[in-house]
Design an enzyme around this catalytic site. Sequence first.
Site, PDB file in Angstrom:
ATOM      1  N   ARG A  44      13.565  29.493  39.518  1.00 33.41           N
ATOM      2  CA  ARG A  44      12.118  29.681  39.493  1.00 33.41           C
ATOM      3  C   ARG A  44      11.477  28.304  39.551  1.00 33.41           C
ATOM      4  NH1 ARG A  44      14.303  33.005  35.434  1.00 33.41           N
ATOM      5  NH2 ARG A  44      14.043  35.252  35.831  1.00 33.41           N
ATOM      6  N   LYS A  75      13.497  32.283  31.556  1.00 29.83           N
ATOM      7  CA  LYS A  75      12.587  33.145  30.797  1.00 29.83           C
ATOM      8  C   LYS A  75      13.214  33.544  29.471  1.00 29.83           C
ATOM      9  CE  LYS A  75       9.810  35.280  34.461  1.00 29.83           C
ATOM     10  NZ  LYS A  75       9.397  36.561  35.076  1.00 29.83           N
ATOM     11  N   HIS A 100       8.641  30.593  45.564  1.00 31.79           N
ATOM     12  CA  HIS A 100       9.343  31.843  45.259  1.00 31.79           C
ATOM     13  C   HIS A 100      10.011  32.424  46.500  1.00 31.79           C
ATOM     14  CE1 HIS A 100       9.985  34.169  41.667  1.00 31.79           C
ATOM     15  NE2 HIS A 100       9.913  35.285  42.355  1.00 31.79           N
ATOM     16  N   ARG A 134      13.417  31.235  46.604  1.00 29.47           N
ATOM     17  CA  ARG A 134      14.258  31.988  45.653  1.00 29.47           C
ATOM     18  C   ARG A 134      14.716  33.289  46.294  1.00 29.47           C
ATOM     19  NH1 ARG A 134      15.326  32.847  40.063  1.00 29.47           N
ATOM     20  NH2 ARG A 134      14.726  34.892  39.241  1.00 29.47           N
ATOM     21  N   HIS A 187      18.109  37.356  36.154  1.00 33.83           N
ATOM     22  CA  HIS A 187      17.441  38.640  35.973  1.00 33.83           C
ATOM     23  C   HIS A 187      18.037  39.366  34.762  1.00 33.83           C
ATOM     24  CE1 HIS A 187      16.137  39.051  40.470  1.00 33.83           C
ATOM     25  NE2 HIS A 187      15.275  38.344  39.749  1.00 33.83           N
ATOM     26  N   TYR A 230      16.857  43.214  46.839  1.00 36.96           N
ATOM     27  CA  TYR A 230      17.361  42.448  47.980  1.00 36.96           C
ATOM     28  C   TYR A 230      18.232  43.288  48.898  1.00 36.96           C
ATOM     29  CZ  TYR A 230      15.395  38.641  45.373  1.00 36.96           C
ATOM     30  OH  TYR A 230      14.514  37.839  44.689  1.00 36.96           O
TER      31      TYR A 230
END
Length: 311
Positions: free
Chosen positions: A152, A176, A255, A258, A281, A290
């Site tokens: 990120r 995160k 992004h 990414r 994730h 994806y």
Amino acid sequence: MTLPAARWVPLFLDAIAAERGAAANTLAAYARDLTHVAEWLAGRGRDFTDASRDDIESYLVDCDTEGLSRATRARRLSAIKQLYRFAFEESLREDNPAVQISGPGRDKRLPKTLTTEEVDRLLDAAEAHGRGPADRARNACLMQVLYATGMRVTELVSLPVSSARGDPRMLLVRGKGDKERMVPLSPPAREALTVWLDHRDGAEEAAQKTRGQPLSPFLFPSHGKAGHLTRHAFYMLIKEFAVEAGVSPAKVTPHTLRHAFATHLLANGADLRSIQTLLGHADVATTEIYTHVLQERLRELVMDHHPLAKD
């Protein structure tokens, strides 16, 4: 427990910061959404302490009438639900007026991505972009590391320089929720990192000797308040790379790189669980988007090139 409505949101934000390690950007987004809800309720003589399910549903209808997107409305309802779950658990209210409200869902849009040829052009443009060798080395390092790791943008620009010492094969990334993960570096990314570190360290040592500045702890230092290159500054840089690379700036963001990282890995045989780990994730369902990107590309390939698909 009686607590004025004005104290609910700060208390809730403190709780998720402590319990979940929520990032500053996440906290700011919750604060904006809940402030908007509070202002709407105040305009009707209500607040979080006495709002009913009808009030919340009326608020969501008003958001729809204003033309707000499904994603924005879903995000605001999520903030409301989490606030009231917190209030119920902390005995600020004896009921949860939002618990049975269904959201509008989110727009199921496939993430924008780039072809490998477009990424190559962006990497070349970054390497050539800058006022001098140091700028060009930094820009090349930013793009090579971003595409090699799928980080990120906040994770990238705030990387500590200590993580890049010693020609590492892997980088430790803090993502995160303050969760850490390891991401591998490609040979071009390691080479770009080595070149940038030479320029960076030289500039840092010179600044320390001539101006008495302390050495920066960041890989990409700056003189701004954050102490490192900002997300916005990198966003503007990558748009400049796109122009010079002949790639539409509208489809290029940090992004997007990414997404390209994940899509290209999947196209070349990587499994979803591995990609989930590399991206950081929490749920593999997030990574599964994806697979739809690849399916859409295969469909376009057939429709564009199969002789019987043409009118």
